[in-house]
Scaffold this motif. Structure first.
Motif, PDB file in Angstrom:
ATOM      1  N   LEU A  51       0.190   7.617   5.510  1.00  0.00           N
ATOM      2  CA  LEU A  51      -0.825   8.559   4.995  1.00  0.00           C
ATOM      3  C   LEU A  51      -1.160   9.601   6.067  1.00  0.00           C
ATOM      4  O   LEU A  51      -1.302  10.796   5.761  1.00  0.00           O
ATOM      5  CB  LEU A  51      -2.077   7.778   4.578  1.00  0.00           C
ATOM      6  CG  LEU A  51      -3.089   8.548   3.751  1.00  0.00           C
ATOM      7  CD1 LEU A  51      -2.505   8.945   2.405  1.00  0.00           C
ATOM      8  CD2 LEU A  51      -4.352   7.715   3.534  1.00  0.00           C
ATOM      9  N   CYS A  52      -1.273   9.118   7.291  1.00  0.00           N
ATOM     10  CA  CYS A  52      -1.563  10.058   8.372  1.00  0.00           C
ATOM     11  C   CYS A  52      -0.394  11.025   8.582  1.00  0.00           C
ATOM     12  O   CYS A  52      -0.600  12.216   8.825  1.00  0.00           O
ATOM     13  CB  CYS A  52      -1.845   9.289   9.669  1.00  0.00           C
ATOM     14  SG  CYS A  52      -3.477   8.562   9.673  1.00  0.00           S
ATOM     15  N   ALA A  55      -0.486  13.322   5.339  1.00  0.00           N
ATOM     16  CA  ALA A  55      -1.690  14.091   5.020  1.00  0.00           C
ATOM     17  C   ALA A  55      -2.428  14.567   6.267  1.00  0.00           C
ATOM     18  O   ALA A  55      -2.702  15.761   6.414  1.00  0.00           O
ATOM     19  CB  ALA A  55      -2.609  13.264   4.140  1.00  0.00           C
ATOM     20  N   TRP A  56      -2.757  13.627   7.149  1.00  0.00           N
ATOM     21  CA  TRP A  56      -3.596  13.996   8.307  1.00  0.00           C
ATOM     22  C   TRP A  56      -2.923  15.060   9.164  1.00  0.00           C
ATOM     23  O   TRP A  56      -3.546  16.046   9.547  1.00  0.00           O
ATOM     24  CB  TRP A  56      -3.893  12.738   9.139  1.00  0.00           C
ATOM     25  CG  TRP A  56      -4.756  12.997  10.318  1.00  0.00           C
ATOM     26  CD1 TRP A  56      -4.345  13.302  11.585  1.00  0.00           C
ATOM     27  CD2 TRP A  56      -6.186  13.021  10.343  1.00  0.00           C
ATOM     28  NE1 TRP A  56      -5.400  13.510  12.407  1.00  0.00           N
ATOM     29  CE2 TRP A  56      -6.568  13.340  11.673  1.00  0.00           C
ATOM     30  CE3 TRP A  56      -7.179  12.804   9.402  1.00  0.00           C
ATOM     31  CZ2 TRP A  56      -7.894  13.443  12.067  1.00  0.00           C
ATOM     32  CZ3 TRP A  56      -8.504  12.901   9.803  1.00  0.00           C
ATOM     33  CH2 TRP A  56      -8.859  13.229  11.097  1.00  0.00           C
ATOM     34  N   LEU A  59      -2.547  18.308   7.141  1.00  0.00           N
ATOM     35  CA  LEU A  59      -3.727  18.925   6.510  1.00  0.00           C
ATOM     36  C   LEU A  59      -4.096  20.301   7.083  1.00  0.00           C
ATOM     37  O   LEU A  59      -4.242  21.251   6.302  1.00  0.00           O
ATOM     38  CB  LEU A  59      -4.923  17.964   6.595  1.00  0.00           C
ATOM     39  CG  LEU A  59      -6.099  18.318   5.702  1.00  0.00           C
ATOM     40  CD1 LEU A  59      -5.717  18.314   4.240  1.00  0.00           C
ATOM     41  CD2 LEU A  59      -7.260  17.354   5.937  1.00  0.00           C
ATOM     42  N   ILE A 149      -1.931  13.303  -3.207  1.00  0.00           N
ATOM     43  CA  ILE A 149      -3.230  13.466  -3.882  1.00  0.00           C
ATOM     44  C   ILE A 149      -4.250  14.097  -2.939  1.00  0.00           C
ATOM     45  O   ILE A 149      -4.996  15.003  -3.317  1.00  0.00           O
ATOM     46  CB  ILE A 149      -3.717  12.099  -4.420  1.00  0.00           C
ATOM     47  CG1 ILE A 149      -2.784  11.674  -5.565  1.00  0.00           C
ATOM     48  CG2 ILE A 149      -5.157  12.165  -4.905  1.00  0.00           C
ATOM     49  CD1 ILE A 149      -2.994  10.277  -6.047  1.00  0.00           C
ATOM     50  N   VAL A 150      -4.277  13.634  -1.688  1.00  0.00           N
ATOM     51  CA  VAL A 150      -5.243  14.178  -0.720  1.00  0.00           C
ATOM     52  C   VAL A 150      -5.021  15.676  -0.532  1.00  0.00           C
ATOM     53  O   VAL A 150      -5.958  16.477  -0.630  1.00  0.00           O
ATOM     54  CB  VAL A 150      -5.109  13.434   0.637  1.00  0.00           C
ATOM     55  CG1 VAL A 150      -5.869  14.176   1.721  1.00  0.00           C
ATOM     56  CG2 VAL A 150      -5.629  12.011   0.508  1.00  0.00           C
ATOM     57  N   VAL A 153      -5.842  17.734  -3.816  1.00  0.00           N
ATOM     58  CA  VAL A 153      -7.285  17.825  -4.138  1.00  0.00           C
ATOM     59  C   VAL A 153      -7.994  18.753  -3.158  1.00  0.00           C
ATOM     60  O   VAL A 153      -8.730  19.670  -3.567  1.00  0.00           O
ATOM     61  CB  VAL A 153      -7.924  16.411  -4.135  1.00  0.00           C
ATOM     62  CG1 VAL A 153      -9.439  16.508  -4.161  1.00  0.00           C
ATOM     63  CG2 VAL A 153      -7.428  15.611  -5.317  1.00  0.00           C
ATOM     64  N   LEU A 154      -7.766  18.534  -1.869  1.00  0.00           N
ATOM     65  CA  LEU A 154      -8.503  19.332  -0.881  1.00  0.00           C
ATOM     66  C   LEU A 154      -8.088  20.807  -0.925  1.00  0.00           C
ATOM     67  O   LEU A 154      -8.936  21.695  -0.859  1.00  0.00           O
ATOM     68  CB  LEU A 154      -8.300  18.752   0.521  1.00  0.00           C
ATOM     69  CG  LEU A 154      -8.892  17.341   0.724  1.00  0.00           C
ATOM     70  CD1 LEU A 154      -8.703  16.891   2.161  1.00  0.00           C
ATOM     71  CD2 LEU A 154     -10.378  17.308   0.382  1.00  0.00           C
ATOM     72  N   ILE A 157      -9.537  22.486  -4.136  1.00  0.00           N
ATOM     73  CA  ILE A 157     -10.960  22.847  -4.026  1.00  0.00           C
ATOM     74  C   ILE A 157     -11.128  24.053  -3.103  1.00  0.00           C
ATOM     75  O   ILE A 157     -11.922  24.958  -3.383  1.00  0.00           O
ATOM     76  CB  ILE A 157     -11.770  21.625  -3.540  1.00  0.00           C
ATOM     77  CG1 ILE A 157     -11.817  20.589  -4.672  1.00  0.00           C
ATOM     78  CG2 ILE A 157     -13.172  22.026  -3.118  1.00  0.00           C
ATOM     79  CD1 ILE A 157     -12.427  19.285  -4.315  1.00  0.00           C
TER      80      ILE A 157
END
Lengths: 249, 306
Positions: A51-52, A55-56, A59, A149-150, A153-154, A157
């Motif tokens: 995940l990191c 996404a991290w 990001l 998904i992360v 979504v971010l 928005i």
């Protein structure tokens, strides 16, 4: 002639068999991911790592890129719409095109490009080696899916906020209208389609790279990885096209 | 499927569980906040009242379309159905807070533009009227901008043909404009409007001369009429004399009346005289008859038969 047709039949049978294996593998991966018993401390740590990775680490760059692209696209659409006297339709078009269609697809592609090589490298095995257990695939499938998904979504928005700022500037007076517009765009049908699309993108990005584990054989690893990536892209396009057409049927 | 020992573990990232938990938490919060925002924007948490609008056609209207009042959205179409009467029934949800703009006398219109969807509008002329009740049913007045386009195009075509005919070189308008130009030229000429009206400078000059003569004549007439010993003074004197004459005539008439009275009396004496004369004549007649009878030469009156 007879030899050609029999070889074509054999090829198609082999193709169908392979697709069946892929479908079964995908279904079992989903079942394993949904089973609470599959998760333990090691799996959780691996999942957090993926995940990191997806996404991290992605990001900041992805958010920046999506904000930049959102700003440019919003500006183009707003100015074009204004020149045709259709300003009232500009924001709705932006929200529909950008947030509902482009950003989820872009998030899926970004995560796929980031995690798929790592996944395929880790799960690839030489011919004759036993395939990995489904539990061992969970960090890769769930981690990649979560990353999609992360990011979607971010960045979605943030794109909504950017679209408002580009069109209305720093003013609170258009917020009520903008909220009503978003409420109008995200009606129950569209919200369901959007959620399903996001879930399917996540599942495809999560599972497709792990199918490399099935392709153990004499093939060159690079060719194997290319086939997996092509399969992933094809699935993403099929989902996008299906969900564009289905609500209009 | 047995586990394999030769595969590499997922990449080891420092504080990965913490970062992943933070990411998931932020994403979850964002999803929850967005869902609540959308629900609030769709009016899920607002008390609403229903309004049924009946339109000839629901074309251009979609579920989610807004009902506007003075340009502000005050309601939303939640359902569209084809009613038993063959008309489109548009079910509108209006938040109770915004329902105060709708009155029993409100008028609803459905306007279809050339571009974009149809717009539903409410007009409340009398805000003092009673508020619109919940579940009210109203007919919609439809206005379709695109429906009139073919007719408009045909009219414009006709208009263009007429314009071409009007602006042609040999057209009536062109000759009228030429005449108008001549007229304005004449207006700017020596005798101005007179020249323009009478057609030539000679006529204008004659009119001006006639006016001058008329002016001179009027001056003379004024002197003769209203000057010292003028016609008016004499007329005044004559009127005075006439009044005097009338007085005298009145006196003369009175005298004539008196004479007529005397004549009347005299005529009654004449009657008596006449009676006396008649009696005398009768007596003379009788005397004559007696004399004839006594006269010796009286003839015998007898009738002899043959």
């Amino acid at each position: 002639m007879a030899g050609t047709s029999s070889s074509a039949r054999m090829r198609s049978q082999r193709w169908l068999k392979r697709q069946g294996r892929l479908a079964g593998f995908s279904a079992l991966s989903v079942v394993a991911a949904l089973s609470p018993a599959s998760y333990d401390r090691i799996t959780g740590r691996g999942l957090a790592g993926m995940l990191c990775l997806g996404a991290w680490q992605m990001l900041p760059g992805y958010l920046l890129a999506s904000i930049l692209i959102s700003t440019v696209l919003t500006r183009i659409v707003a100015v074009t719409a204004a020149s045709y006297g259709l300003s009232h339709l500009a924001l709705e078009a932006i929200v529909r095109v950008l947030v509902l269609e482009l950003i989820p697809l872009a998030a899926a592609l970004f995560v796929a490009l980031r995690v798929a090589p790592v996944t395929m490298q880790r799960l690839g095995r030489p011919a004759g080696d036993p395939p990995p257990a489904y539990r061992d695939l969970i960090p890769y499938t769930v981690g990649s899916a979560g990353a999609v998904i992360v990011l979607a979504v971010l960045s979605g928005i943030s794109a909504l906020a950017v679209a408002y700022l580009v069109v209305h500037g720093i003013s609170q007076w258009a917020l009520a209208d903008y909220a009503r517009l978003i409420g109008q765009v995200f009606d129950p049908t569209m919200a369901a389609v959007f959620s399903i699309k996001l879930m399917l993108f996540a599942v495809v990005v999560g599972i497709a790279p792990t199918t490399v584990a099935l392709d153990a054989g004499p093939l060159d690893p690079v060719v194997r990885q290319m086939r997996v990536m092509a399969r992933l892209l094809l699935m993403l396009m099929v989902i996008e096209a299906t969900l564009l057409i289905l609500p209009r049927l | 499927m047995p586990p394999a020992d030769n595969q590499l573990p997922p990449p080891d990232i420092p504080n990965a569980p913490l970062k992943a938990a933070g990411l998931l938490l932020v994403t979850l919060l964002a999803i929850v906040a967005f869902v609540l925002f959308v629900m609030q924007a769709r009016g899920v948490f607002q008390p609403t009242q229903r309004l049924l609008l009946v339109a000839e056609s629901a074309e251009g209207v979609a579920v989610g379309s807004t009902l506007t009042f003075s340009g502000f959205a005050i309601g939303r179409v939640v359902r569209i159905e084809l009613g038993d009467d063959g008309k489109a029934h548009l079910h509108i949800e209006v938040p109770v807070a915004d329902a105060r703009w709708l009155r029993t006398s409100s008028v609803f219109t459905l306007e279809r533009g050339v571009v974009g969807g149809a717009s539903l509008r409410a007009f409340s002329g009398l805000l003092e009227d009673p508020p619109l009740p919940d579940g009210a049913r109203r007919d919609v007045l439809s206005g379709d901008a695109s429906a009139g386009i073919p007719q408009l195009v045909a009219s414009i075509q006709q208009l263009v043909i007429n314009l071409e005919r009007l602006t042609a070189e040999q057209s009536t308008l062109s000759s009228t404009l030429e005449n108008l130009q001549k007229f304005s030229g004449a207006l700017n000429g020596r005798h101005g409007a007179l020249n323009a009206l009478l057609g030539s400078e000679k006529n204008a000059r004659q009119v001006i001369e006639a006016l001058e003569r008329a002016n001179a004549l009027l001056t003379k007439a004024d002197a003769r009429l209203f000057g010292r010993d003028g016609l008016m003074d004499k007329a005044e004197l004559s009127v005075g004399e006439l009044a005097q004459l009338l007085g005298e005539a009145r006196n003369a008439l009175k005298k004539a009346d008196a004479i007529l009275g005397n004549v009347n009396e005299a005529s009654s004496d004449l009657d008596m005289l006449r009676n006396e004369v008649e009696a005398t004549l009768r007596r003379v007649t009788a005397l004559t008859e007696q004399l004839n009878q006594k006269w010796p030469f009286a003839r015998e009156r007898e009738l002899k038969l043959p």
